[in-house]
Design a protein around this motif. Structure first.
Motif, PDB file in Angstrom:
ATOM      1  N   THR A 194      -5.354  76.627  26.691  1.00 34.08           N
ATOM      2  CA  THR A 194      -4.429  77.172  27.690  1.00 34.08           C
ATOM      3  C   THR A 194      -5.139  77.471  29.005  1.00 34.08           C
ATOM      4  O   THR A 194      -4.598  77.226  30.087  1.00 34.08           O
ATOM      5  N   GLY A 195      -6.364  77.975  28.904  1.00 32.36           N
ATOM      6  CA  GLY A 195      -7.078  78.345  30.124  1.00 32.36           C
ATOM      7  C   GLY A 195      -8.200  77.405  30.495  1.00 32.36           C
ATOM      8  O   GLY A 195      -9.011  77.711  31.382  1.00 32.36           O
ATOM      9  N   ALA A 196      -8.275  76.245  29.839  1.00 32.66           N
ATOM     10  CA  ALA A 196      -9.419  75.358  30.036  1.00 32.66           C
ATOM     11  C   ALA A 196      -9.403  74.695  31.407  1.00 32.66           C
ATOM     12  O   ALA A 196      -8.347  74.406  31.973  1.00 32.66           O
ATOM     13  N   MET A 197     -10.602  74.479  31.916  1.00 38.52           N
ATOM     14  CA  MET A 197     -10.808  73.701  33.125  1.00 38.52           C
ATOM     15  C   MET A 197     -11.810  72.603  32.799  1.00 38.52           C
ATOM     16  O   MET A 197     -12.628  72.744  31.891  1.00 38.52           O
ATOM     17  N   LYS A 198     -11.730  71.525  33.538  1.00 33.69           N
ATOM     18  CA  LYS A 198     -12.680  70.433  33.314  1.00 33.69           C
ATOM     19  C   LYS A 198     -14.099  70.946  33.531  1.00 33.69           C
ATOM     20  O   LYS A 198     -14.386  71.640  34.500  1.00 33.69           O
ATOM     21  N   ALA A 199     -14.990  70.631  32.588  1.00 35.58           N
ATOM     22  CA  ALA A 199     -16.359  71.119  32.674  1.00 35.58           C
ATOM     23  C   ALA A 199     -17.031  70.633  33.946  1.00 35.58           C
ATOM     24  O   ALA A 199     -16.894  69.473  34.337  1.00 35.58           O
ATOM     25  N   SER A 200     -17.747  71.546  34.573  1.00 36.73           N
ATOM     26  CA  SER A 200     -18.471  71.163  35.783  1.00 36.73           C
ATOM     27  C   SER A 200     -19.557  70.158  35.421  1.00 36.73           C
ATOM     28  O   SER A 200     -20.152  70.203  34.345  1.00 36.73           O
ATOM     29  N   GLY A 201     -19.815  69.237  36.310  1.00 41.79           N
ATOM     30  CA  GLY A 201     -20.859  68.250  36.083  1.00 41.79           C
ATOM     31  C   GLY A 201     -20.398  67.011  35.347  1.00 41.79           C
ATOM     32  O   GLY A 201     -21.188  66.095  35.122  1.00 41.79           O
ATOM     33  N   ARG A 202     -19.113  66.952  34.964  1.00 43.95           N
ATOM     34  CA  ARG A 202     -18.650  65.784  34.230  1.00 43.95           C
ATOM     35  C   ARG A 202     -18.698  64.516  35.082  1.00 43.95           C
ATOM     36  O   ARG A 202     -19.018  63.444  34.585  1.00 43.95           O
ATOM     37  N   GLN A 203     -18.369  64.633  36.354  1.00 41.39           N
ATOM     38  CA  GLN A 203     -18.440  63.458  37.212  1.00 41.39           C
ATOM     39  C   GLN A 203     -19.877  62.967  37.342  1.00 41.39           C
ATOM     40  O   GLN A 203     -20.134  61.769  37.380  1.00 41.39           O
ATOM     41  N   ALA A 204     -20.818  63.906  37.399  1.00 40.19           N
ATOM     42  CA  ALA A 204     -22.232  63.524  37.475  1.00 40.19           C
ATOM     43  C   ALA A 204     -22.709  62.898  36.165  1.00 40.19           C
ATOM     44  O   ALA A 204     -23.638  62.087  36.162  1.00 40.19           O
ATOM     45  N   LEU A 205     -22.070  63.279  35.052  1.00 38.48           N
ATOM     46  CA  LEU A 205     -22.474  62.746  33.757  1.00 38.48           C
ATOM     47  C   LEU A 205     -21.994  61.315  33.554  1.00 38.48           C
ATOM     48  O   LEU A 205     -22.629  60.543  32.821  1.00 38.48           O
ATOM     49  N   LEU A 206     -20.911  60.947  34.210  1.00 41.47           N
ATOM     50  CA  LEU A 206     -20.329  59.624  33.976  1.00 41.47           C
ATOM     51  C   LEU A 206     -21.302  58.469  34.217  1.00 41.47           C
ATOM     52  O   LEU A 206     -21.378  57.553  33.396  1.00 41.47           O
ATOM     53  N   PRO A 207     -22.049  58.447  35.338  1.00 40.32           N
ATOM     54  CA  PRO A 207     -22.995  57.336  35.527  1.00 40.32           C
ATOM     55  C   PRO A 207     -24.051  57.277  34.422  1.00 40.32           C
ATOM     56  O   PRO A 207     -24.463  56.187  34.009  1.00 40.32           O
ATOM     57  N   VAL A 208     -24.471  58.442  33.934  1.00 39.19           N
ATOM     58  CA  VAL A 208     -25.450  58.477  32.841  1.00 39.19           C
ATOM     59  C   VAL A 208     -24.835  57.922  31.567  1.00 39.19           C
ATOM     60  O   VAL A 208     -25.455  57.146  30.840  1.00 39.19           O
ATOM     61  N   VAL A 209     -23.597  58.318  31.301  1.00 35.16           N
ATOM     62  CA  VAL A 209     -22.872  57.816  30.137  1.00 35.16           C
ATOM     63  C   VAL A 209     -22.773  56.296  30.182  1.00 35.16           C
ATOM     64  O   VAL A 209     -23.023  55.607  29.178  1.00 35.16           O
ATOM     65  N   ARG A 210     -22.424  55.773  31.331  1.00 35.88           N
ATOM     66  CA  ARG A 210     -22.252  54.318  31.447  1.00 35.88           C
ATOM     67  C   ARG A 210     -23.583  53.584  31.329  1.00 35.88           C
ATOM     68  O   ARG A 210     -23.649  52.496  30.740  1.00 35.88           O
TER      69      ARG A 210
END
Length: 241
Positions: A194-210
């Motif tokens: 209910t109160g969740a927000m997207k975790a900070s740093g997720r956009q920065a993690l995407l290039p590493v994930v890929r």
């Protein structure tokens, strides 16, 4: 039979792994349904839960045994790893916050699934089991990106040792967002969603994930190309239960 149940709520979407007789192990159908769920449009948070005493046992050993018996193990491992990587990338990239509720073990790919989520609400029974090395397999599910993002250089040791991390571990504060009693898990997870927000740093993690996606799939292909390794894996999965 479906591998997931989904339901819509005022706070968002609940996604439940519903194959408790197989400890919510992942086969091709489960992976396809997960990908569909996490790429669907919607509002609010997503809550990933599991029916039964296990969160997810990882890859379905019965499927691996069938592939080993039929001589199709190498091809099956390669195809499944790519499809599962798509799921994990979809969770990390999902614009909606994703909360995992865990009341039991998450093994191998199950651990990858949990670590891809923004938040993990767990009970004392929860644990992450990095079991790939026990079966002679390289890690997959982009865990080589998501685990280091949480525990830093300790990730390599955990993966190499096939470690099991519970809520009493010194690493628990880094891996688990909140620990609650089993009878509080459903309410606590809903509150978190209910109160969740997207975790900070997720956009920065995407290039590493890929980037790690390519590295993981290349390592699986390398293992698959090694005849001695593939024969050993076939023996393991033919006799495993």
């Amino acid at each position: 039979m479906q591998r997931l149940r989904t339901s819509q709520h005022a706070w968002g979407t609940r996604v439940e792994l519903c194959r408790p007789e197989r400890r919510n192990a992942l086969d091709a159908q489960a992976v396809a349904e997960l990908h569909e769920a996490f790429t669907a449009k919607g509002r609010g948070a997503m809550l990933l839960t599991a029916e039964g005493p296990a969160f997810c046992a990882g890859g379905d050993l019965a499927v691996l045994q069938q592939a080993a018996a039929g001589g199709d193990l190498v091809e099956m491992l390669t195809i499944n790893a790519s499809a599962f990587a798509d799921v994990i990338e979809a969770i990390v990239a999902c614009p909606r916050p994703v909360v995992a509720a865990m009341d039991g073990p998450a093994v191998g790919g199950g651990a990858s699934l949990a670590l891809a989520c923004d938040v993990r609400i767990v009970t004392p029974q929860a644990r992450l089991v990095f079991a790939w090395s026990r079966y002679g397999l390289p890690p997959d599910g982009l865990v080589t990106a998501t685990l280091p993002a949480l525990v830093g250089s300790r990730a390599q040791e955990l993966l190499a040792d096939g470690a099991e991390v519970g809520t009493d571990s010194e690493l628990a504060p880094l891996l688990f967002s909140r620990i609650v009693a089993s009878d509080r898990l459903a309410d606590a997870a809903t509150e978190a969603a209910t109160g969740a927000m997207k975790a900070s740093g997720r956009q920065a993690l995407l290039p590493v994930v890929r980037r790690q996606r390519e590295a993981e799939l290349a390592e699986i292909a390398r293992v698959a190309a090694d005849k001695a390794t593939s024969e050993r894996l076939a023996v393991i999965y033919k006799i495993d239960t």
